[in-house]
Design a protein around this motif. Structure first.
Motif, PDB file in Angstrom:
ATOM      1  N   GLY A  14       0.769  -1.239   0.000  1.00 18.25           N
ATOM      2  CA  GLY A  14       0.000   0.000   0.000  1.00 18.25           C
ATOM      3  C   GLY A  14       0.793   1.278   0.000  1.00 18.25           C
ATOM      4  N   GLU A  15       0.383   2.219   0.885  1.00 21.57           N
ATOM      5  CA  GLU A  15       0.998   3.538   0.960  1.00 21.57           C
ATOM      6  C   GLU A  15       2.443   3.488   1.430  1.00 21.57           C
ATOM      7  OE1 GLU A  15      -0.016   6.685   0.152  1.00 21.57           O
ATOM      8  OE2 GLU A  15      -1.660   5.696  -0.888  1.00 21.57           O
ATOM      9  N   ALA A  16       2.870   2.390   2.031  1.00 21.71           N
ATOM     10  CA  ALA A  16       4.267   2.267   2.455  1.00 21.71           C
ATOM     11  C   ALA A  16       5.205   2.200   1.255  1.00 21.71           C
ATOM     12  CB  ALA A  16       4.452   1.027   3.328  1.00 21.71           C
ATOM     13  N   SER A  17       4.652   1.874   0.105  1.00 16.43           N
ATOM     14  CA  SER A  17       5.432   1.781  -1.128  1.00 16.43           C
ATOM     15  C   SER A  17       5.129   2.969  -2.023  1.00 16.43           C
ATOM     16  CB  SER A  17       5.080   0.481  -1.870  1.00 16.43           C
ATOM     17  OG  SER A  17       5.533   0.535  -3.209  1.00 16.43           O
ATOM     18  N   SER A  18       6.159   3.732  -2.369  1.00 15.68           N
ATOM     19  CA  SER A  18       5.952   4.879  -3.259  1.00 15.68           C
ATOM     20  C   SER A  18       5.513   4.429  -4.640  1.00 15.68           C
ATOM     21  CB  SER A  18       7.240   5.701  -3.357  1.00 15.68           C
ATOM     22  OG  SER A  18       7.503   6.368  -2.147  1.00 15.68           O
ATOM     23  N   SER A  19       6.081   3.347  -5.158  1.00 16.68           N
ATOM     24  CA  SER A  19       5.705   2.899  -6.505  1.00 16.68           C
ATOM     25  C   SER A  19       4.253   2.445  -6.541  1.00 16.68           C
ATOM     26  CB  SER A  19       6.634   1.783  -6.991  1.00 16.68           C
ATOM     27  OG  SER A  19       6.506   0.614  -6.199  1.00 16.68           O
ATOM     28  N   ALA A  21       1.850   3.530  -4.462  1.00 17.68           N
ATOM     29  CA  ALA A  21       0.994   4.698  -4.245  1.00 17.68           C
ATOM     30  C   ALA A  21       0.849   5.519  -5.519  1.00 17.68           C
ATOM     31  CB  ALA A  21       1.577   5.558  -3.122  1.00 17.68           C
ATOM     32  N   VAL A  22       1.943   5.735  -6.230  1.00 18.44           N
ATOM     33  CA  VAL A  22       1.881   6.506  -7.470  1.00 18.44           C
ATOM     34  C   VAL A  22       1.122   5.716  -8.539  1.00 18.44           C
ATOM     35  CG1 VAL A  22       3.244   7.580  -9.308  1.00 18.44           C
ATOM     36  CG2 VAL A  22       3.966   7.810  -6.922  1.00 18.44           C
ATOM     37  N   ALA A  23       1.329   4.410  -8.581  1.00 20.17           N
ATOM     38  CA  ALA A  23       0.587   3.577  -9.536  1.00 20.17           C
ATOM     39  C   ALA A  23      -0.912   3.652  -9.255  1.00 20.17           C
ATOM     40  CB  ALA A  23       1.065   2.128  -9.463  1.00 20.17           C
ATOM     41  N   ALA A  24      -1.282   3.729  -7.986  1.00 20.35           N
ATOM     42  CA  ALA A  24      -2.702   3.832  -7.641  1.00 20.35           C
ATOM     43  C   ALA A  24      -3.303   5.132  -8.176  1.00 20.35           C
ATOM     44  CB  ALA A  24      -2.875   3.756  -6.126  1.00 20.35           C
ATOM     45  N   ALA A  25      -2.521   6.217  -8.137  1.00 20.67           N
ATOM     46  CA  ALA A  25      -2.993   7.489  -8.698  1.00 20.67           C
ATOM     47  C   ALA A  25      -3.156   7.386 -10.204  1.00 20.67           C
ATOM     48  CB  ALA A  25      -2.010   8.602  -8.344  1.00 20.67           C
ATOM     49  N   PHE A  26      -2.228   6.699 -10.847  1.00 17.68           N
ATOM     50  CA  PHE A  26      -2.318   6.466 -12.282  1.00 17.68           C
ATOM     51  C   PHE A  26      -3.593   5.688 -12.607  1.00 17.68           C
ATOM     52  CE2 PHE A  26      -1.619   4.315 -16.249  1.00 17.68           C
ATOM     53  CZ  PHE A  26      -0.749   5.102 -16.995  1.00 17.68           C
ATOM     54  N   GLU A  28      -6.350   5.406 -10.852  1.00 22.36           N
ATOM     55  CA  GLU A  28      -7.561   6.178 -10.602  1.00 22.36           C
ATOM     56  C   GLU A  28      -7.902   7.058 -11.799  1.00 22.36           C
ATOM     57  OE1 GLU A  28      -9.379   9.419  -7.380  1.00 22.36           O
ATOM     58  OE2 GLU A  28      -7.329   8.654  -7.149  1.00 22.36           O
ATOM     59  N   ALA A  29      -6.890   7.752 -12.331  1.00 22.92           N
ATOM     60  CA  ALA A  29      -7.112   8.607 -13.504  1.00 22.92           C
ATOM     61  C   ALA A  29      -7.460   7.772 -14.722  1.00 22.92           C
ATOM     62  CB  ALA A  29      -5.875   9.465 -13.766  1.00 22.92           C
ATOM     63  N   TRP A  30      -6.826   6.624 -14.857  1.00 22.03           N
ATOM     64  CA  TRP A  30      -7.085   5.729 -15.997  1.00 22.03           C
ATOM     65  C   TRP A  30      -8.540   5.254 -15.981  1.00 22.03           C
ATOM     66  CZ3 TRP A  30      -4.526   3.732 -20.223  1.00 22.03           C
ATOM     67  CH2 TRP A  30      -5.074   2.588 -20.812  1.00 22.03           C
ATOM     68  N   ARG A  31      -9.009   4.835 -14.802  1.00 17.26           N
ATOM     69  CA  ARG A  31     -10.372   4.309 -14.694  1.00 17.26           C
ATOM     70  C   ARG A  31     -11.415   5.395 -14.942  1.00 17.26           C
ATOM     71  NH1 ARG A  31      -8.225   0.734 -10.224  1.00 17.26           N
ATOM     72  NH2 ARG A  31      -8.380  -1.403 -11.039  1.00 17.26           N
ATOM     73  N   GLU A  32     -11.090   6.632 -14.618  1.00 19.60           N
ATOM     74  CA  GLU A  32     -12.016   7.726 -14.913  1.00 19.60           C
ATOM     75  C   GLU A  32     -12.242   7.855 -16.415  1.00 19.60           C
ATOM     76  OE1 GLU A  32     -10.389  11.211 -13.149  1.00 19.60           O
ATOM     77  OE2 GLU A  32     -10.953  10.643 -11.098  1.00 19.60           O
ATOM     78  N   GLU A 193       9.459  15.697  -0.859  1.00 18.71           N
ATOM     79  CA  GLU A 193       8.050  16.078  -0.956  1.00 18.71           C
ATOM     80  C   GLU A 193       7.720  16.660  -2.330  1.00 18.71           C
ATOM     81  OE1 GLU A 193       7.778  18.664   2.400  1.00 18.71           O
ATOM     82  OE2 GLU A 193       7.235  17.039   3.784  1.00 18.71           O
ATOM     83  N   ALA A 194       8.643  17.455  -2.865  1.00 17.19           N
ATOM     84  CA  ALA A 194       8.436  18.019  -4.204  1.00 17.19           C
ATOM     85  C   ALA A 194       8.426  16.921  -5.259  1.00 17.19           C
ATOM     86  CB  ALA A 194       9.514  19.050  -4.514  1.00 17.19           C
ATOM     87  N   SER A 195       9.340  15.962  -5.115  1.00 19.59           N
ATOM     88  CA  SER A 195       9.410  14.851  -6.062  1.00 19.59           C
ATOM     89  C   SER A 195       8.144  14.008  -5.990  1.00 19.59           C
ATOM     90  CB  SER A 195      10.631  13.982  -5.764  1.00 19.59           C
ATOM     91  OG  SER A 195      10.661  12.845  -6.600  1.00 19.59           O
ATOM     92  N   ARG A 196       7.629  13.782  -4.792  1.00 18.31           N
ATOM     93  CA  ARG A 196       6.415  12.980  -4.620  1.00 18.31           C
ATOM     94  C   ARG A 196       5.215  13.685  -5.243  1.00 18.31           C
ATOM     95  NH1 ARG A 196       4.609   8.735  -1.441  1.00 18.31           N
ATOM     96  NH2 ARG A 196       2.475   8.866  -0.679  1.00 18.31           N
ATOM     97  N   ARG A 197       5.092  14.994  -4.982  1.00 20.52           N
ATOM     98  CA  ARG A 197       3.978  15.743  -5.586  1.00 20.52           C
ATOM     99  C   ARG A 197       4.049  15.681  -7.102  1.00 20.52           C
ATOM    100  NH1 ARG A 197       5.204  19.557  -1.574  1.00 20.52           N
ATOM    101  NH2 ARG A 197       6.410  20.781  -3.076  1.00 20.52           N
ATOM    102  N   ARG A 198       5.246  15.858  -7.628  1.00 17.63           N
ATOM    103  CA  ARG A 198       5.431  15.827  -9.081  1.00 17.63           C
ATOM    104  C   ARG A 198       5.064  14.459  -9.651  1.00 17.63           C
ATOM    105  NH1 ARG A 198       9.945  17.942  -8.892  1.00 17.63           N
ATOM    106  NH2 ARG A 198      11.256  16.079  -8.874  1.00 17.63           N
ATOM    107  N   ALA A 199       5.441  13.404  -8.941  1.00 19.03           N
ATOM    108  CA  ALA A 199       5.136  12.044  -9.408  1.00 19.03           C
ATOM    109  C   ALA A 199       3.629  11.800  -9.470  1.00 19.03           C
ATOM    110  CB  ALA A 199       5.803  11.022  -8.499  1.00 19.03           C
ATOM    111  N   PHE A 200       2.903  12.244  -8.443  1.00 15.20           N
ATOM    112  CA  PHE A 200       1.451  12.061  -8.434  1.00 15.20           C
ATOM    113  C   PHE A 200       0.794  12.882  -9.545  1.00 15.20           C
ATOM    114  CE2 PHE A 200       2.077  10.291  -4.202  1.00 15.20           C
ATOM    115  CZ  PHE A 200       1.123   9.283  -4.177  1.00 15.20           C
ATOM    116  N   GLU A 201       1.292  14.096  -9.758  1.00 13.25           N
ATOM    117  CA  GLU A 201       0.749  14.931 -10.835  1.00 13.25           C
ATOM    118  C   GLU A 201       1.015  14.302 -12.192  1.00 13.25           C
ATOM    119  OE1 GLU A 201       2.703  18.610 -10.124  1.00 13.25           O
ATOM    120  OE2 GLU A 201       1.453  19.149  -8.384  1.00 13.25           O
ATOM    121  N   GLU A 202       2.229  13.796 -12.390  1.00 15.41           N
ATOM    122  CA  GLU A 202       2.575  13.151 -13.657  1.00 15.41           C
ATOM    123  C   GLU A 202       1.737  11.898 -13.871  1.00 15.41           C
ATOM    124  OE1 GLU A 202       6.700  12.315 -13.937  1.00 15.41           O
ATOM    125  OE2 GLU A 202       7.305  14.415 -14.084  1.00 15.41           O
TER     126      GLU A 202
END
Length: 216
Positions: A14-19, A21-26, A28-32, A193-202
């Motif tokens: 889950g959220e303990a893994s950055s890869s 967490a970012v994949a989950a954001a991807f 979510e947008a994909w399913r929309e 934190e900046a890198s994480r925000r950028r990853a979620f946005e990307e």
């Protein structure tokens, strides 16, 4: 129906893994964009694929009628993974850096799907399939950083996914993920934190753009 093959390889949940967490954001947008689409999830940490064996490898070089029962069984497992990849319209791979390279489970999956004359060679069956890799890492290995020469994730996956399988490769790279947990990296937390925000946005943007491209 558009099919996305999602490969996770982080040992962390889950959220303990950055890869993850970012994949989950991807996703979510994909399913929309594709609410009726199909997502095939293969979690290599929870259910590792077998490492390729002599029987599985040699079967690929042996005519079907001449394969031993052991070769046929091992090759059948490889074909199942290859067909899953070939049927995908797009692929999402979580590839965290483990000791400077990809997780061994991801390497095992790649070893199974790389088949000369089918997925590799002059006309790879995966040619042009878009693949997005979430390449998270605990530190920074970007050009110009002290550990640039220790980066064996991007260059390896470029060689395999892009130049061998012929896929259309893109990366999202959340880095410095150890900063919040390592006191010696505390001063790097703002960069993390900046890198994480950028990853979620990307992830959200690239998922939407890819979904729209496949729907066109």
């Amino acid at each position: 129906m558009v099919t996305l093959l999602h490969i996770d390889s982080s040992v962390l949940p889950g959220e303990a893994s950055s890869s993850r967490a970012v994949a989950a954001a991807f996703l979510e947008a994909w399913r929309e964009q594709h609410p009726q689409g199909r997502v095939i999830h293969r979690d290599l940490a929870a259910a590792p694929v077998p490492h390729i064996t002599a029987a599985g490898w040699s079967a690929g070089q042996t005519p079907a009628a001449e394969r031993t029962p052991e070769q046929a069984a091992a090759f059948g497992e490889r074909v199942r993974l290859i067909e899953e990849l070939e049927r995908a319209d797009a692929v999402l791979i979580g590839a965290p850096m483990h000791n400077f390279s990809v997780p061994s489970t991801l390497k095992a999956w790649l070893d199974n799907v790389l088949l000369p004359g089918r997925t590799t060679g002059e006309s790879p069956s995966t040619q042009g399939t878009p693949v997005t890799v979430i390449a998270s890492r605990g530190g920074s290995y970007a050009p110009g950083t002290p550990r640039e020469g220790f980066e064996f994730v991007r260059n390896y996956l470029e060689a395999v996914l892009e130049r061998t399988l012929g896929m259309d490769l893109d990366f999202i790279v959340p880095e410095l993920t150890m900063a919040p947990r390592n006191p010696a990296m505390a001063e790097l937390i703002p960069l993390y934190e900046a890198s994480r925000r950028r990853a979620f946005e990307e992830a959200a943007r690239k998922a939407k753009e890819l979904a729209e491209r496949l729907a066109a």
